[in-house]
Design an enzyme around this catalytic site. Structure first.
Site, mmCIF file in Angstrom:
data_model
loop_
_atom_site.group_PDB
_atom_site.id
_atom_site.type_symbol
_atom_site.label_atom_id
_atom_site.label_comp_id
_atom_site.label_asym_id
_atom_site.label_seq_id
_atom_site.Cartn_x
_atom_site.Cartn_y
_atom_site.Cartn_z
ATOM 1 N N SER A 124 37.955 -24.568 32.892
ATOM 2 C CA SER A 124 36.846 -25.499 33.035
ATOM 3 C C SER A 124 36.581 -25.797 34.509
ATOM 4 O O SER A 124 36.212 -24.902 35.269
ATOM 5 C CB SER A 124 37.149 -26.766 32.227
ATOM 6 O OG SER A 124 36.027 -27.601 32.133
ATOM 7 N N HIS A 173 33.647 -22.563 30.041
ATOM 8 C CA HIS A 173 32.880 -23.083 28.918
ATOM 9 C C HIS A 173 31.840 -24.064 29.444
ATOM 10 O O HIS A 173 31.780 -24.344 30.642
ATOM 11 C CB HIS A 173 33.782 -23.728 27.856
ATOM 12 C CG HIS A 173 34.570 -24.905 28.340
ATOM 13 N ND1 HIS A 173 35.596 -25.466 27.623
ATOM 14 C CD2 HIS A 173 34.500 -25.647 29.480
ATOM 15 C CE1 HIS A 173 36.106 -26.482 28.285
ATOM 16 N NE2 HIS A 173 35.455 -26.617 29.409
#
EC number: 3.4.21.92
Length: 199
Positions: free
Chosen positions: A95, A120
């Protein structure tokens, strides 16, 4: 920076290790990204950049990600610093950890062989009144688009591909991260790096 090379009184072993690394221009993101972590890393980057704006800073990353605003504070400080910032993925760069890894100086972004990288969509919870939720949702949409744009710039991929590949969790091995453009080199020995450049 001779005062930084002598462990300060009252520091525990962990503190002394990080102080010693700092004296070698090595900083470490080894936890979730939050405001406290961001403030510490930003201060370290600014300190090292002021001390010698011509020498690289090495940022080692083993992080599950975290706060978008805290991560963007680190990113903006990396951009502000006049020196190159080499980034290293070890363990997991997920992330916001992936974002900061890819944000390192081009040509000086590294992954250790068994590092895993996760990309993501940015995650954000919204609470409050309907009006507040609408405002938060609009701001979240803006920052999400900006992160897609920056990730595309970092990797050389199109914004459309970044958006599509971020729709769900996507994990990358070190080799896959190299091919995608998150990193420039996979390293197994520190001796293969000289002055921030892989040999």
């Amino acid at each position: 920076m001779s005062d930084m090379r002598s462990p300060s009184q009252g520091l525990n072993l962990t503190d002394s290790v990080y102080e010693r690394l700092l004296s070698e221009r090595i900083i470490f993101l080894g936890s979730e990204v939050n405001d406290d972590v961001a403030n510490r890393l930003c201060a370290q980057i600014l300190l090292l950049a002021a001390e010698d704006p011509t020498k690289d800073i090495s940022l080692y990353i083993n992080s599950p990600g975290g706060s978008i605003s805290a991560g963007m504070a680190i990113y903006d400080t990396m951009v502000l610093a006049p020196c190159d910032i080499a980034t290293y993925a070890m363990g997991m760069a997920a992330s916001m950890g992936e974002f900061l890894l890819a944000a390192g100086t081009k040509g000086k972004r590294y992954a250790l062989p068994h590092a895993r990288i996760l990309m993501h969509q940015p995650l954000g919870g919204v609470t409050g009144s309907a009006a507040d939720i609408a405002i938060q949702a609009e701001q979240f949409h803006v920052i999400k688009k900006e992160m897609f744009r920056l990730n595309a710039e970092f990797t050389g991929q199109s914004i459309e591909r970044i958006e599509a590949d971020s729709d769900r969790d996507r994990w990358f091995t070190a080799q896959e991260a190299l091919e995608y453009g998150f990193v420039d080199h996979i390293i197994t020995r520190a001796a293969t790096i000289t002055n921030g450049e892989a040999q």
